[in-house]
Motif scaffolding. Structure first.
Motif, PDB file in Angstrom:
ATOM      1  N   THR A 201      -5.235   0.208   3.199  1.00  0.00           N
ATOM      2  CA  THR A 201      -5.315  -1.504   4.636  1.00  0.00           C
ATOM      3  C   THR A 201      -6.872  -1.241   5.202  1.00  0.00           C
ATOM      4  OG1 THR A 201      -3.536  -0.295   6.293  1.00  0.00           O
ATOM      5  CG2 THR A 201      -2.945  -1.396   4.596  1.00  0.00           C
ATOM      6  N   ARG A 202      -7.479  -0.568   5.490  1.00  0.00           N
ATOM      7  CA  ARG A 202      -8.662  -0.250   5.999  1.00  0.00           C
ATOM      8  C   ARG A 202      -8.289  -0.644   7.595  1.00  0.00           C
ATOM      9  NH1 ARG A 202     -12.871  -4.559   2.867  1.00  0.00           N
ATOM     10  NH2 ARG A 202     -12.647  -3.379   1.108  1.00  0.00           N
ATOM     11  N   GLY A 203      -7.639  -0.121   7.851  1.00  0.00           N
ATOM     12  CA  GLY A 203      -7.225   0.550   9.409  1.00  0.00           C
ATOM     13  C   GLY A 203      -6.213  -0.235  10.015  1.00  0.00           C
ATOM     14  N   LYS A 204      -5.401  -1.602   8.581  1.00  0.00           N
ATOM     15  CA  LYS A 204      -4.375  -2.559  10.005  1.00  0.00           C
ATOM     16  C   LYS A 204      -3.238  -2.030   9.889  1.00  0.00           C
ATOM     17  CE  LYS A 204      -6.896  -6.721   7.100  1.00  0.00           C
ATOM     18  NZ  LYS A 204      -6.374  -7.516   6.594  1.00  0.00           N
ATOM     19  N   SER A 205      -2.523  -1.038   8.626  1.00  0.00           N
ATOM     20  CA  SER A 205      -1.711   0.219   9.339  1.00  0.00           C
ATOM     21  C   SER A 205      -1.518   0.837  11.135  1.00  0.00           C
ATOM     22  CB  SER A 205      -1.177   1.329   8.219  1.00  0.00           C
ATOM     23  OG  SER A 205      -2.161   1.977   8.812  1.00  0.00           O
ATOM     24  N   LEU A 206      -2.824   0.815  11.272  1.00  0.00           N
ATOM     25  CA  LEU A 206      -2.492   1.667  13.008  1.00  0.00           C
ATOM     26  C   LEU A 206      -2.107   0.884  13.371  1.00  0.00           C
ATOM     27  CD1 LEU A 206      -3.012   4.227  14.569  1.00  0.00           C
ATOM     28  CD2 LEU A 206      -5.158   3.838  13.770  1.00  0.00           C
ATOM     29  N   GLN A 207      -3.425  -0.854  13.435  1.00  0.00           N
ATOM     30  CA  GLN A 207      -3.353  -1.928  14.162  1.00  0.00           C
ATOM     31  C   GLN A 207      -2.026  -2.632  14.148  1.00  0.00           C
ATOM     32  OE1 GLN A 207      -5.802  -4.497  12.621  1.00  0.00           O
ATOM     33  NE2 GLN A 207      -7.635  -3.263  12.652  1.00  0.00           N
TER      34      GLN A 207
ATOM     35  N   ALA B 216       1.084  -1.106  -0.305  1.00  0.00           N
ATOM     36  CA  ALA B 216       0.329   0.145   0.276  1.00  0.00           C
ATOM     37  C   ALA B 216       0.950   1.154   0.703  1.00  0.00           C
ATOM     38  CB  ALA B 216      -1.119   0.037   0.944  1.00  0.00           C
ATOM     39  N   ILE B 217       1.566   1.291   0.904  1.00  0.00           N
ATOM     40  CA  ILE B 217       2.345   1.933   0.462  1.00  0.00           C
ATOM     41  C   ILE B 217       3.585   2.814  -0.675  1.00  0.00           C
ATOM     42  CG2 ILE B 217       5.537   3.277   1.411  1.00  0.00           C
ATOM     43  CD1 ILE B 217       4.249   1.684   4.164  1.00  0.00           C
ATOM     44  N   GLN B 218       3.963   1.863  -1.248  1.00  0.00           N
ATOM     45  CA  GLN B 218       4.251   1.858  -2.923  1.00  0.00           C
ATOM     46  C   GLN B 218       3.266   1.938  -3.987  1.00  0.00           C
ATOM     47  OE1 GLN B 218       7.608   1.493  -3.049  1.00  0.00           O
ATOM     48  NE2 GLN B 218       7.721   0.560  -1.003  1.00  0.00           N
ATOM     49  N   ALA B 219       2.220   1.688  -3.180  1.00  0.00           N
ATOM     50  CA  ALA B 219       1.792   2.395  -4.313  1.00  0.00           C
ATOM     51  C   ALA B 219       0.972   3.824  -3.895  1.00  0.00           C
ATOM     52  CB  ALA B 219      -0.564   1.601  -4.135  1.00  0.00           C
ATOM     53  N   ALA B 220       0.598   3.937  -2.959  1.00  0.00           N
ATOM     54  CA  ALA B 220       0.713   5.739  -1.845  1.00  0.00           C
ATOM     55  C   ALA B 220       1.588   6.501  -2.349  1.00  0.00           C
ATOM     56  CB  ALA B 220       0.382   5.723  -0.849  1.00  0.00           C
ATOM     57  N   LEU B 221       2.515   6.242  -3.081  1.00  0.00           N
ATOM     58  CA  LEU B 221       3.800   6.823  -3.287  1.00  0.00           C
ATOM     59  C   LEU B 221       3.963   7.246  -4.925  1.00  0.00           C
ATOM     60  CD1 LEU B 221       6.932   4.994  -1.292  1.00  0.00           C
ATOM     61  CD2 LEU B 221       6.534   7.379  -1.488  1.00  0.00           C
ATOM     62  N   THR B 222       3.645   6.017  -5.755  1.00  0.00           N
ATOM     63  CA  THR B 222       2.916   5.717  -6.870  1.00  0.00           C
ATOM     64  C   THR B 222       1.743   7.487  -7.180  1.00  0.00           C
ATOM     65  OG1 THR B 222       3.915   4.190  -7.489  1.00  0.00           O
ATOM     66  CG2 THR B 222       2.528   4.637  -9.096  1.00  0.00           C
ATOM     67  N   GLU B 223       1.213   7.540  -6.260  1.00  0.00           N
ATOM     68  CA  GLU B 223      -0.058   8.261  -6.140  1.00  0.00           C
ATOM     69  C   GLU B 223       0.249   9.988  -6.206  1.00  0.00           C
ATOM     70  OE1 GLU B 223      -4.142   9.766  -4.135  1.00  0.00           O
ATOM     71  OE2 GLU B 223      -3.524   6.643  -4.321  1.00  0.00           O
TER      72      GLU B 223
ATOM     73  N   PRO C  60       2.079  13.137   5.442  1.00  0.00           N
ATOM     74  CA  PRO C  60       0.573  13.164   5.888  1.00  0.00           C
ATOM     75  C   PRO C  60      -0.294  12.128   4.480  1.00  0.00           C
ATOM     76  CG  PRO C  60       1.349  14.964   5.749  1.00  0.00           C
ATOM     77  CD  PRO C  60       2.820  14.592   5.448  1.00  0.00           C
ATOM     78  N   PHE C  61       0.227  12.679   3.554  1.00  0.00           N
ATOM     79  CA  PHE C  61      -0.263  11.681   2.311  1.00  0.00           C
ATOM     80  C   PHE C  61      -0.932  10.948   2.078  1.00  0.00           C
ATOM     81  CE2 PHE C  61      -0.959  10.706  -2.444  1.00  0.00           C
ATOM     82  CZ  PHE C  61      -2.136  11.053  -2.487  1.00  0.00           C
ATOM     83  N   ILE C  62       0.550   9.720   2.482  1.00  0.00           N
ATOM     84  CA  ILE C  62       1.025   8.845   2.577  1.00  0.00           C
ATOM     85  C   ILE C  62       0.240   8.146   3.262  1.00  0.00           C
ATOM     86  CG2 ILE C  62       2.774   7.233   1.999  1.00  0.00           C
ATOM     87  CD1 ILE C  62       4.856   8.804   0.735  1.00  0.00           C
ATOM     88  N   LEU C  63       0.703   8.308   4.819  1.00  0.00           N
ATOM     89  CA  LEU C  63       0.213   7.646   5.926  1.00  0.00           C
ATOM     90  C   LEU C  63      -1.599   7.782   5.995  1.00  0.00           C
ATOM     91  CD1 LEU C  63       2.235   9.525   8.197  1.00  0.00           C
ATOM     92  CD2 LEU C  63       2.368   6.691   7.487  1.00  0.00           C
ATOM     93  N   GLN C  64      -2.108   8.567   5.107  1.00  0.00           N
ATOM     94  CA  GLN C  64      -4.163   9.039   5.439  1.00  0.00           C
ATOM     95  C   GLN C  64      -3.799   8.057   4.117  1.00  0.00           C
ATOM     96  OE1 GLN C  64      -5.686  12.190   4.376  1.00  0.00           O
ATOM     97  NE2 GLN C  64      -7.720  11.783   3.976  1.00  0.00           N
TER      98      GLN C  64
END
Length: 704
Positions: free
Chosen positions: A301-307, A271-278, A291-295
């Motif tokens: 990941t539907r909240g899995k990154s925070l967990q 998901a991080i790689q996809a966000a970096l590309t976007e 903040p753009f990538i983390l959001q």
């Protein structure tokens, strides 16, 4: 009812002096160390520093508060003390109370505080969560070598052009702290981050069986650490080596994500790689990237990154605490191994009716020859070296009065300790440890021509080496002694240990508070209930009661009658368990409070629970002129030592007190805290000539 009779006041009996610590730490006006943290540090117990931006900027309320408390609970469960760092109202707090954590978690105006932000936030009395760099500064200032975080900052992508490099990296290059983290996130340039750390001289090691450097959510980043450590013990040795070398750079210990979270970690990395590309496609740059990538990652990941983030922090806290515990153990074992004892005729467990546990100091006493001392310039006067320390003084006094107390203490292995042992040849010093890489405690007092203390400076760090672990080696001597004397310089855990031994073997314990900051130590727990005697001044008596929750006066009284009223009232709660209190009143004499026995206070060592009514006796001091006063540092210790000697020799109360007052007078007139001419004959009330004794004033203490 309590009855007080009036009598004329008399002159000098001073005890105790106020000292200024030679180190910063908890007395620093900008840095506040929580009592639980300062106590753990003083007793060489493991402490783990924790940052607070995860509370103020990392998660929403109340998840941030719950996570912070969970992390602290993990640290405690592993045997360490948590020290969450934050800035609150312009003060850097090292260790937070539960209320402070709650406040920080809900504070909407909190700033993100890095090294660069500290001066501004403090100058404006603002609050904020500390980043890795600011937390490292605070932890190092407090003396905490291990710091746990989620992940550190690094060199941002395109950092070679933007120079966007986290202050965490430069802090690691100039602050000797071990940082335990899950590496850095793959949104950063991990290769350049590792290169930058190498340039800064930072030792980077992966925690585990391989050198693979983790990328936060992934156990492998495609890069390697220079080294790896397999367990807490190896990690602790690495940290200890860094500290021993005196390097001003830190250590980064990278902990891979646990296997049970690796699958989720891989999904998050994708998901991080996809966000970096976007971000690249939409032109997001600079400070907006993270903040753009983390959001986006959280949404993908539907909240899995925070967990997973929380799971990582929990794991890091566990590993970091285990490392801190291993480091503490290794350092304490090294200290014990480096301790040597002077050869003597007496063995460690040689029989003695008294054991004294407390400090040894080398004292430098400077006395001015003018009525007023002028600060900022040289004053004429005399300077002499003597040997003090409350524990040493009391043991010295007892040794000159017919006893052979075992002194348990600690010094450095330096020239000052050589001088101490040479001077103390008449004493049993077989229980004194000489510790490598420590300085013998020193104390410098400047007194005026009239004998008043102007200023005192003390370097007493070595007293914290009189640990429970060390003192427990003498348990045979403790359990067979008639009386054990403790001075307030020793750690709280040592006091608690001795009190537990005393309770088990029904031993009488005398507690000498030494000053108002240390008077409370036995009263922080039920240890005080195992004390038999204590010799506080009025200020220390107030602190003892205040620690127990008893109401005390806001200001100390100035007249004798008021002093006696307050002293008697504050003695009453303590006499529920203590056998006798010896309250020193400075120029106004000594007040004995305890069980009534044939018109006086019963000083004999207690063998069973008190049965009689309570009473008090007030004795005036013996006159000492200002010209005669040479040294104000040992009068109270001389009084206590002579009182103990009289008690153990079975003398009546009046004789015991007069012995103590004579010893105190001799101390004031001597260059040494304990007068070298002190003998039994010199303090025998029946042999001392030309003394006009005033009769003590008797008072009943209301038992209701």
């Amino acid at each position: 009812m309590m009855r007080i009779l009036k009598r004329p006041s008399a002159l000098i009996l001073r005890r105790g002096v106020t000292t200024y610590q030679s180190t910063l730490g908890k007395k620093d006006s900008l840095f506040r160390v929580h009592p639980s943290v300062s106590q753990a540090l003083a007793e060489n117990k493991p402490v783990v520093a924790l940052e607070s931006t995860i509370i103020t900027h990392g998660m929403p309320y109340p998840l941030n508060l719950r996570t912070a408390k969970e992390v602290e609970a993990i640290v405690r469960a592993e045997g360490a003390t948590p020290a969450t760092v934050a800035v609150i109202d312009g003060e850097v707090h090292v260790g937070l109370s539960s209320e402070e954590l709650d406040h920080l978690a809900q504070c909407k105006s909190s700033l993100k505080v890095s090294r660069r932000d500290l001066p501004y936030v403090i100058s404006k009395s603002l609050s904020g969560g500390t980043t890795v760099s600011a937390t490292m500064i605070a932890a190092h200032r407090a003396g905490i070598p291990v710091f746990v975080t989620g992940g550190i900052g690094g060199v941002h992508r395109d950092g070679e052009n933007s120079l966007d490099i986290s202050a965490d990296l430069t802090e690691l290059g100039r602050t000797p702290i071990a940082v335990v983290s899950a590496g850095v996130k793959s949104i950063l340039d991990i290769g350049r981050t590792l290169e930058f750390l190498e340039t800064q001289g930072v030792c980077v090691a992966t925690y585990g069986a391989s050198n693979n450097f983790p990328a936060f959510f992934s156990p492998e980043s495609g890069f390697t650490s220079a080294y790896h450590v397999c367990n807490p013990e190896e990690a602790a040795k690495l940290i200890a080596s860094t500290l021993s070398l005196g390097l001003q750079s830190g250590v980064l210990l990278a902990v891979p994500i646990p296997e049970e979270h690796a699958a989720a970690g891989q999904q998050i990395e994708e998901a991080i790689q996809a966000a970096l590309t976007e971000a690249s496609d939409t032109g997001v740059t600079g400070r907006d990237v993270t903040p753009f990538i983390l959001q986006n990652v959280n949404e993908l990941t539907r909240g899995k990154s925070l967990q997973a983030n929380i799971a990582l922090i929990h794991n890091n806290a566990k590993v970091g605490s285990q490392i801190a515990c291993a480091l503490s153990k290794q350092m304490n074992e090294k200290t014990l191994k480096s301790k040597t004892h002077l050869p003597g005729k007496l063995s460690r467990d040689s029989e003695s009716d008294i054991v004294v546990i407390g400090g040894i100091n080398v004292d430098f006493i400077a006395k001015g020859k003018t009525k007023r001392l002028r600060f900022g310039q040289t004053n004429t006067g005399s300077v002499c070296q003597s040997f003090g320390g409350v524990g040493r003084n009391i043991a010295d006094s007892l040794s000159r009065l017919g006893h052979r107390p075992l002194l348990i203490s600690a010094t450095g292995a330096d020239s000052n300790s050589d001088a101490v042992f040479n001077y103390c040849k008449h004493m049993n010093t077989s229980g004194v440890a000489r510790i490598e890489e420590q300085s013998t405690a020193t104390y410098c007092a400047v007194i005026t021509e009239s004998g008043e203390l102007s200023i005192g400076l003390g370097d007493m760090d070595v007293h914290q080496q009189i640990t429970e672990q060390y003192v427990s080696q003498f348990e045979k001597s403790l359990s067979s002694a008639t009386l054990v004397c403790l001075d307030g310089n020793i750690p709280v855990s040592t006091i608690n240990y001795v009190c537990s031994v005393a309770k088990k073997h029904n031993i009488n314990v005398w507690y000498e508070p030494t000053d108002i900051e240390k008077a409370c130590k036995p009263f922080l727990s039920d240890a005080w209930k195992s004390l038999s005697y204590s010799s506080p001044n009025l200020a220390e008596l107030c602190i003892m009661n205040k620690t127990l929750g008893v109401e005390t006066p806001a200001e100390l009284p100035s007249t004798l009658d008021e002093m006696l009223c307050i002293a008697v009232a504050l003695s009453r709660p303590l006499l529920e368990h203590l056998h006798c209190l010896v309250v020193t009143l400075g120029a106004n004499g000594v007040l004995l409070c305890g069980e009534h026995d044939a018109g006086t206070v019963n000083l004999k060592p207690k063998k069973q629970k008190r049965k009689g009514q309570l009473c008090a006796l007030h004795y005036p001091t013996l006159t000492v002129t200002p010209e005669e006063t040479m040294n104000v540092s040992g009068a109270g210790d001389s009084l206590a030592g002579a009182l103990m000697a009289g008690i153990l020799q079975g003398k009546d109360t009046d004789s015991c007190v007069r012995m103590g007052l004579h010893a105190a007078r001799m101390s004031l007139a001597s260059q040494h805290p304990i007068a070298p001419i002190l003998t039994l004959d010199s303090v025998d009330p029946n042999k001392v000539q030309n003394q006009n004794w005033s009769q003590p004033v008797f008072m009943w203490i209301d038992s209701n």
